[in-house]
Write a protein that holds these residues in place. Structure first.
Motif, mmCIF file in Angstrom:
data_model
loop_
_atom_site.group_PDB
_atom_site.id
_atom_site.type_symbol
_atom_site.label_atom_id
_atom_site.label_comp_id
_atom_site.label_asym_id
_atom_site.label_seq_id
_atom_site.Cartn_x
_atom_site.Cartn_y
_atom_site.Cartn_z
ATOM 1 N N GLU A 183 0.846 -1.195 0.000
ATOM 2 C CA GLU A 183 0.000 0.000 0.000
ATOM 3 C C GLU A 183 0.882 1.245 0.000
ATOM 4 O O GLU A 183 1.935 1.265 0.641
ATOM 5 N N HIS A 184 0.466 2.268 -0.725
ATOM 6 C CA HIS A 184 1.304 3.441 -0.966
ATOM 7 C C HIS A 184 1.833 4.066 0.317
ATOM 8 O O HIS A 184 3.045 4.191 0.518
ATOM 9 N N MET A 185 0.951 4.453 1.227
ATOM 10 C CA MET A 185 1.389 5.141 2.436
ATOM 11 C C MET A 185 2.136 4.219 3.381
ATOM 12 O O MET A 185 3.021 4.669 4.120
ATOM 13 N N ASP A 194 11.909 13.365 4.093
ATOM 14 C CA ASP A 194 10.656 14.108 4.098
ATOM 15 C C ASP A 194 9.688 13.471 3.096
ATOM 16 O O ASP A 194 10.013 13.319 1.918
ATOM 17 N N ILE A 195 8.510 13.098 3.573
ATOM 18 C CA ILE A 195 7.554 12.377 2.717
ATOM 19 C C ILE A 195 6.350 13.236 2.348
ATOM 20 O O ILE A 195 5.379 12.731 1.791
ATOM 21 N N ARG A 196 6.422 14.555 2.621
ATOM 22 C CA ARG A 196 5.259 15.394 2.364
ATOM 23 C C ARG A 196 4.871 15.419 0.884
ATOM 24 O O ARG A 196 3.680 15.408 0.547
ATOM 25 N N VAL A 197 5.858 15.477 -0.002
ATOM 26 C CA VAL A 197 5.562 15.506 -1.442
ATOM 27 C C VAL A 197 4.846 14.225 -1.857
ATOM 28 O O VAL A 197 3.876 14.260 -2.629
ATOM 29 N N ASN A 198 5.299 13.077 -1.341
ATOM 30 C CA ASN A 198 4.656 11.811 -1.669
ATOM 31 C C ASN A 198 3.217 11.772 -1.182
ATOM 32 O O ASN A 198 2.315 11.307 -1.895
ATOM 33 N N LYS A 199 2.989 12.259 0.038
ATOM 34 C CA LYS A 199 1.637 12.262 0.589
ATOM 35 C C LYS A 199 0.728 13.189 -0.204
ATOM 36 O O LYS A 199 -0.415 12.850 -0.508
ATOM 37 N N ILE A 200 1.242 14.369 -0.543
ATOM 38 C CA ILE A 200 0.429 15.339 -1.286
ATOM 39 C C ILE A 200 0.071 14.796 -2.669
ATOM 40 O O ILE A 200 -1.081 14.926 -3.112
#
Length: 316
Positions: A183-185, A194-200
């Motif tokens: 699963e992605h997350m 930093d995973i903010r770009v992936n989450k966004i």
């Protein structure tokens, strides 16, 4: 595998632990999951055979249903064999690239299914609100273009998720994925960067595919209901409404399960992790199971054809 400052640099292999907290009963959980998969394979394969062999079913509604059945087979197949390998044979390891490929397949098939549901809603909208133009609008050429467009949209929007993980996330705190599939997350949260770009971007894809599809499907059915309720004859209203019942059931089961899983995962901080995992598993396994059953029960042409197939095999 290289370790640097307590992190692991570009691990070649990840470990899927299955359902955290329920490891002792995963063997038994695999039994109903396997039964659901077998029924889904049989039901969707039967739908495909019936639609292909019966020329009277070579209409847009049934051709879209065939696309949906093929997508359901592919979606359940890309997760369940590996899941049963974890539950039954203790084979949790998966190559990192294979894990990313499985993740991409899951997102792609989910996006394709959502796009097909939108196409089915638009087909019902034209059939009910503008029936004289339905045959000229929904030609076989348009159906092919819709099928290709839906696949390209899902595949191309899902591809950057792989690129962002592969190119931006180099160091991982652990290689243990607390999930039964890639699963992605669950993968992104392993990273030390930093995973903010992936989450966004993940949220962006979910909105572009699922969010916009839901909006257009809802608008289509609002227009359909207005048209149906304005029909002068009660029999005509019932007939028009009955043609939409199966699609509404499939639409609700797919999106309600999806949103319930999404919101419990994002905001259910006090819910045990195994509930999140079970919900996400059911979200991927229940629609392929129920879709052929819903259409088999609610669609007379399919129901009659299934009855004919099984009655012809019963010796007199």
């Amino acid at each position: 595998m290289f370790k640097l400052n307590g992190t692991i640099f570009m691990p070649p292999v990840l470990t899927l632990i299955g359902i955290p907290g329920l490891e002792s009963v995963q063997f038994w959980i695999g039994i109903p999951f396997c039964a659901m998969y077998i029924i889904a394979l049989f039901g969707n394969s039967l739908l495909l055979v019936i639609i292909k062999s019966e020329r009277s079913l070579h209409e847009p509604m049934y051709l879209f249903l065939a696309m949906l059945g093929a997508t359901d087979i592919a979606l359940s197949t890309c997760i369940l064999p590996k899941m049963l390998g974890i539950f039954w044979f203790h084979l949790p390891d998966i190559y990192f690239d294979a894990c990313l490929f499985q993740m991409w397949l899951i997102h792609t098939f989910q996006g394709i299914e959502s796009g097909i549901l939108l196409a089915m809603a638009l087909d019902r909208y034209v059939a009910i609100c503008d029936p004289l133009r339905h045959a000229t609008i929904f030609t076989h050429k348009l159906l092919t273009q819709i099928g290709v467009g839906v696949m390209l949209r899902a595949a191309l929007l899902g591809a950057p998720c792989l690129i962002l993980i592969k190119c931006r996330l180099k160091h991982f705190r652990t290689t243990v994925v607390s999930h039964s599939y890639c699963e992605h997350m669950a993968i992104v949260k392993l990273a030390a960067e930093d995973i903010r770009v992936n989450k966004i971007y993940g949220l962006f894809v979910a909105f572009i595919i699922l969010g916009l599809d839901i909006i257009f499907i809802t608008i289509s059915y609002i227009r359909i209901f207005i048209t149906v309720f304005n029909l002068p004859q009660r029999e005509a209203r019932l007939k028009a409404f009955n043609t939409c019942i199966a699609h509404i059931c499939v639409f609700l089961e797919f999106y309600l399960l999806g949103f319930f899983s999404f919101f419990t995962h994002r905001f259910g901080f006090h819910i045990p992790p195994y509930i999140h995992i079970l919900l996400s598993n059911l979200y991927l396994l229940v629609p392929p199971l129920l879709n052929p059953i819903v259409y088999g029960v609610k669609t007379k042409q399919i129901r009659d054809r299934v009855s004919k197939i099984f009655h012809s095999k019963i010796p007199s």
